[in-house]
Enzyme design. Sequence first.
Site, short mmCIF file in Angstrom:
data_model
loop_
_atom_site.label_atom_id
_atom_site.label_comp_id
_atom_site.label_asym_id
_atom_site.label_seq_id
_atom_site.Cartn_x
_atom_site.Cartn_y
_atom_site.Cartn_z
N TYR A 14 42.93 30.70 47.18
CA TYR A 14 42.35 30.88 46.26
C TYR A 14 43.76 31.43 44.73
O TYR A 14 42.70 31.72 43.70
CB TYR A 14 42.48 32.51 46.82
N HIS A 19 39.21 33.19 39.47
CA HIS A 19 38.96 34.33 39.83
C HIS A 19 40.30 35.31 40.48
O HIS A 19 40.08 36.68 40.82
CB HIS A 19 38.43 34.18 40.82
N PHE A 63 39.87 41.61 49.77
CA PHE A 63 39.47 40.74 49.09
C PHE A 63 38.22 41.15 47.52
O PHE A 63 38.09 42.42 47.85
CB PHE A 63 38.01 40.06 49.80
N ASN A 65 35.03 41.54 46.53
CA ASN A 65 34.26 42.42 46.80
C ASN A 65 34.23 43.31 46.95
O ASN A 65 33.74 45.00 47.21
CB ASN A 65 33.44 41.75 47.26
N ASP A 90 39.55 38.53 35.37
CA ASP A 90 38.85 37.51 34.84
C ASP A 90 37.24 37.89 34.45
O ASP A 90 36.48 38.88 34.88
CB ASP A 90 38.44 36.39 35.54
N ASN A 111 31.66 41.46 40.67
CA ASN A 111 31.48 42.62 41.62
C ASN A 111 33.16 43.32 42.24
O ASN A 111 32.56 44.53 42.46
CB ASN A 111 31.60 41.25 42.82
#
Length: 227
Positions: A14, A19, A63, A65, A90, A111
């Site tokens: 990632y 993100h 993570f 969320n 972001d 989220n």
Amino acid sequence: MKLLVGLGNPGAQYERTRHNVGFRVIDALAEKLGVRWERRGRAMIANATLEHEKVVLVKPITFMNNSGEAVGELQRWFKLEPEDILVVYDELDLPVGQLRVRARGSAGGHNGMKSLIQYLHTDQFPRLRVGIGRPANRRLDTINYVLGIPPKDEYITLLQTEDKALEAFSLILREGLDQAMNTLNVDPEAQRKAEEKRRLKQEREAARQQQATIGEKQAEDSSSPRA
């Protein structure tokens, strides 16, 4: 003391995604300040001093969320008010390369921010948004877009904006949130148009003055006695 929180997803896969802008900004700040990361609960943290203010850099490892779980724990641990938590993340609704500071507000569909609002029990905390734009191909799924790695030119622009975000942190701590918003929340296109309008006005005024001077000279010449 302030918590400076960057939102993102842990894991090498990632790191370069849109993100993970928040993680990259906080990582760059940690490197600039020469501090090391340590694990505290469900986050990586680093203690530092910025603009004579004690700050704790934070990367939730829950993570995206579930970011609020980690940040909520740290808020309670350090006994901080929501306004002492500054979040960088972001933003789809800003063009690539733009920064915006807000003192409060809704999650706007993000989220990670939804989770923070849920676990902090308020949306009254400041945030620094880094524009990633929306996909040019409207058929592209938003999740795939934000979790995608941007092309080279776009990625370079993002990195440059992330550097500006470091300056924004310093500005916010040094000058306060209101002054930072006045300085940073400027639409580049609107600014360009305003400067162009100002330039044209100056040119028209210079031309008017030049014409007036020519008219005065001609009047003087016509009124001078002739031999």
